[in-house]
Design a protein around this motif. Structure first.
Motif, mmCIF file in Angstrom:
data_model
loop_
_atom_site.group_PDB
_atom_site.id
_atom_site.type_symbol
_atom_site.label_atom_id
_atom_site.label_comp_id
_atom_site.label_asym_id
_atom_site.label_seq_id
_atom_site.Cartn_x
_atom_site.Cartn_y
_atom_site.Cartn_z
ATOM 1 N N VAL A 273 -2.243 -65.102 22.420
ATOM 2 C CA VAL A 273 -0.840 -65.116 22.844
ATOM 3 C C VAL A 273 -0.689 -66.174 23.928
ATOM 4 C CG1 VAL A 273 -0.313 -62.726 22.253
ATOM 5 C CG2 VAL A 273 -1.267 -63.246 24.507
ATOM 6 N N LEU A 274 0.472 -66.828 23.942
ATOM 7 C CA LEU A 274 0.786 -67.814 24.965
ATOM 8 C C LEU A 274 1.273 -67.082 26.210
ATOM 9 C CD1 LEU A 274 1.229 -70.859 25.694
ATOM 10 C CD2 LEU A 274 3.575 -70.559 24.866
ATOM 11 N N THR A 275 0.521 -67.191 27.318
ATOM 12 C CA THR A 275 0.838 -66.426 28.526
ATOM 13 C C THR A 275 1.334 -67.296 29.675
ATOM 14 O OG1 THR A 275 -1.444 -66.554 29.327
ATOM 15 C CG2 THR A 275 -0.864 -64.676 27.927
ATOM 16 N N GLY A 276 1.302 -68.627 29.527
ATOM 17 C CA GLY A 276 1.743 -69.451 30.640
ATOM 18 C C GLY A 276 1.937 -70.895 30.233
ATOM 19 N N THR A 277 2.673 -71.626 31.064
ATOM 20 C CA THR A 277 2.919 -73.050 30.871
ATOM 21 C C THR A 277 2.698 -73.748 32.206
ATOM 22 O OG1 THR A 277 5.266 -73.027 31.454
ATOM 23 C CG2 THR A 277 4.690 -72.437 29.174
ATOM 24 N N GLU A 278 3.085 -75.041 32.260
ATOM 25 C CA GLU A 278 2.988 -75.759 33.530
ATOM 26 C C GLU A 278 3.968 -75.217 34.567
ATOM 27 O OE1 GLU A 278 6.120 -77.570 31.077
ATOM 28 O OE2 GLU A 278 4.033 -77.031 30.695
ATOM 29 N N TYR A 288 3.748 -63.578 21.771
ATOM 30 C CA TYR A 288 3.650 -63.221 20.356
ATOM 31 C C TYR A 288 2.375 -63.851 19.802
ATOM 32 C CZ TYR A 288 5.776 -67.868 19.894
ATOM 33 O OH TYR A 288 6.068 -69.203 20.007
ATOM 34 N N PRO A 289 1.787 -63.268 18.747
ATOM 35 C CA PRO A 289 0.496 -63.747 18.252
ATOM 36 C C PRO A 289 0.603 -65.098 17.560
ATOM 37 C CG PRO A 289 1.337 -62.003 16.847
ATOM 38 C CD PRO A 289 2.251 -62.062 18.038
ATOM 39 N N MET A 290 -0.419 -65.924 17.762
ATOM 40 C CA MET A 290 -0.533 -67.224 17.108
ATOM 41 C C MET A 290 -2.004 -67.616 17.163
ATOM 42 S SD MET A 290 0.921 -69.850 20.037
ATOM 43 C CE MET A 290 2.434 -68.989 20.423
ATOM 44 N N LEU A 294 0.802 -75.823 20.522
ATOM 45 C CA LEU A 294 1.086 -77.236 20.713
ATOM 46 C C LEU A 294 1.100 -77.547 22.203
ATOM 47 C CD1 LEU A 294 1.798 -79.933 19.362
ATOM 48 C CD2 LEU A 294 4.212 -79.314 19.622
ATOM 49 N N VAL A 295 0.189 -78.418 22.624
ATOM 50 C CA VAL A 295 0.125 -78.858 24.016
ATOM 51 C C VAL A 295 0.722 -80.256 24.076
ATOM 52 C CG1 VAL A 295 -1.340 -79.143 26.044
ATOM 53 C CG2 VAL A 295 -2.018 -77.539 24.236
ATOM 54 N N GLY A 296 1.959 -80.332 24.522
ATOM 55 C CA GLY A 296 2.663 -81.606 24.546
ATOM 56 C C GLY A 296 2.227 -82.480 25.705
ATOM 57 N N ALA A 300 1.113 -78.093 30.291
ATOM 58 C CA ALA A 300 -0.013 -77.162 30.361
ATOM 59 C C ALA A 300 0.335 -75.954 29.505
ATOM 60 C CB ALA A 300 -0.275 -76.722 31.795
ATOM 61 N N ARG A 301 -0.649 -75.425 28.803
ATOM 62 C CA ARG A 301 -0.477 -74.222 28.002
ATOM 63 C C ARG A 301 -1.654 -73.288 28.262
ATOM 64 N NH1 ARG A 301 3.844 -75.746 28.052
ATOM 65 N NH2 ARG A 301 5.300 -76.219 26.343
ATOM 66 N N VAL A 302 -1.325 -72.012 28.482
ATOM 67 C CA VAL A 302 -2.340 -71.003 28.769
ATOM 68 C C VAL A 302 -2.267 -69.935 27.688
ATOM 69 C CG1 VAL A 302 -3.231 -69.358 30.464
ATOM 70 C CG2 VAL A 302 -2.027 -71.421 31.236
#
Length: 372
Positions: A273-278, A288-290, A294-296, A300-302
């Motif tokens: 699950v995506l739990t954080g960004t920059e 949500y599950p994935m 995509l790290v643009g 930052a993606r956590v």
């Protein structure tokens, strides 16, 4: 599974991978790093590591942490911009720019609420500055040349100081496109006052970088739009360090991208699950599950997941050209290895490929149909 594929996974010939087994060796390695930092210097977050459910220090494989000293209530970091010879693979060394002998630069880890002072020294052959990406701070600390400060000339020292009132995954970088593309960036992690919930037992950081290194040249072309080397934390397989996780534990992965391309990072065999960004921690209601995030560029993606399944699982960028160019395996029986940069090796590589392709060669494009 064939013997070749089994051997491939066992040897971890991948850009980066998580091996879900025992993590005692990793903890021992982290402990030795803390001991070697000396009594006067502390690795970030060291004082809180033993507290129950305290925020967990992030591990940046193949990249050191930047130690600090205390000046009263202020954490003082010393950061030095300088040219760095970087071994990105056992057979490939390039000339980059980094910090404190590392490219990407050493990871800075602080706590939410800390007062931070960074004594910055410029040992580059040109002026530079330091931008603290995503961190909210006074304008005079923002690091933009001619707007918030004068450029830092070669040989000069500049002091940045600010209070970190946020938590999350941030990064620092020179505020010059050419300097960014030759390696000048690093993690800046602001741990929360209280550990995130659910609590993670493993926390890893990975910097995504791209390099255009022409044949018979060791200096990356920072103006290029095409790249033949892509790295995790400054290295490609087989030089990458595997990520180790205990079976049944919760794992956090932090990705930072400061290049020209976006990177869909895919994890095999697990959902996350995506739990954080920059911008910091995301509300749990948005998770949500994935299995591909995509790290643009400049993001930052956590992601977090439970290590439910034993095995050697791949983590890689899923852009096909990036998998061909060091963001996946480059060993054993692959027909094309982008590590072969000399003209002689390239010619041998092309000859090998020509012999393995079932189609007959054609002398021109217009005759291609007759050759098929």
């Amino acid at each position: 599974m064939s013997g070749t594929r089994r051997k491939f996974f066992q040897e971890a010939a991948i850009f980066s991978a998580g091996f879900f087994g025992f993590s005692s060796s990793l903890r021992a390695q982290a402990g030795s790093r803390r001991e070697s930092s000396g009594a006067k210097k502390r690795l970030p977050h060291q004082a809180h590591a033993s507290e129950p459910h305290a925020p967990l220090p992030m591990v940046t494989p193949d990249v050191p942490d930047l130690p600090y000293q205390m000046d009263g209530p202020v954490k003082v970091f010393r950061l030095r911009a300088e040219p760095v010879k970087k071994k990105i693979a056992p057979f490939k060394i390039i000339d980059t720019w980094g910090y404190n002998g590392s490219c990407p630069g050493p990871t800075i880890q602080v706590n939410q609420g800390d007062r931070v002072r960074v004594v910055f020294e410029n040992r580059l052959p040109e002026s530079t500055s330091m931008h603290w990406h995503g961190i909210e701070l006074p304008i005079e600390q923002d690091g933009v040349p001619y707007i918030s400060q004068k450029p830092i000339a070669p040989g000069e020292t500049y002091v940045y100081e600010f209070t970190v009132h946020q938590e999350g995954t941030f990064f620092y970088h020179a505020h010059s496109a050419m300097q960014e593309m030759i390696g000048q960036l690093g993690f800046f992690i602001a741990h929360p006052e209280k550990s995130y919930s659910p609590h993670a037992e493993h926390d890893y950081g990975i910097v995504l970088q791209e390099w255009a290194v022409l044949p018979s040249n060791s200096v990356p072309n920072t103006a290029a739009m095409e790249y033949n080397w892509l790295t995790f934390n400054g290295v490609s397989a087989p030089l990458t360090t595997p990520l180790i996780a205990r079976l049944g534990s919760r794992v956090r992965l932090r990705f930072v991208n400061l290049g020209m391309d976006h990177h869909p990072i895919h994890l095999h065999g697990n959902q996350f699950v995506l739990t954080g960004t920059e911008g910091g921690r995301a509300p749990e209601s948005t998770w949500y599950p994935m299995n591909t995030v995509l790290v643009g560029v400049a993001q930052a993606r956590v992601v977090e997941f439970e290590a439910k399944y034993p095995g050697a699982w791949m983590i890689h960028c899923h852009l096909p050209h990036h998998m061909m160019n060091s963001m996946s395996d480059l060993l054993r029986d692959r027909a094309i290895q982008t590590a072969d940069q000399s003209e002689a090796k390239a010619m041998r590589q092309m000859q090998t490929l020509a012999k393995s392709v079932s189609l007959r060669a054609c002398s021109s494009f217009t005759r291609r149909r007759k050759c098929q």
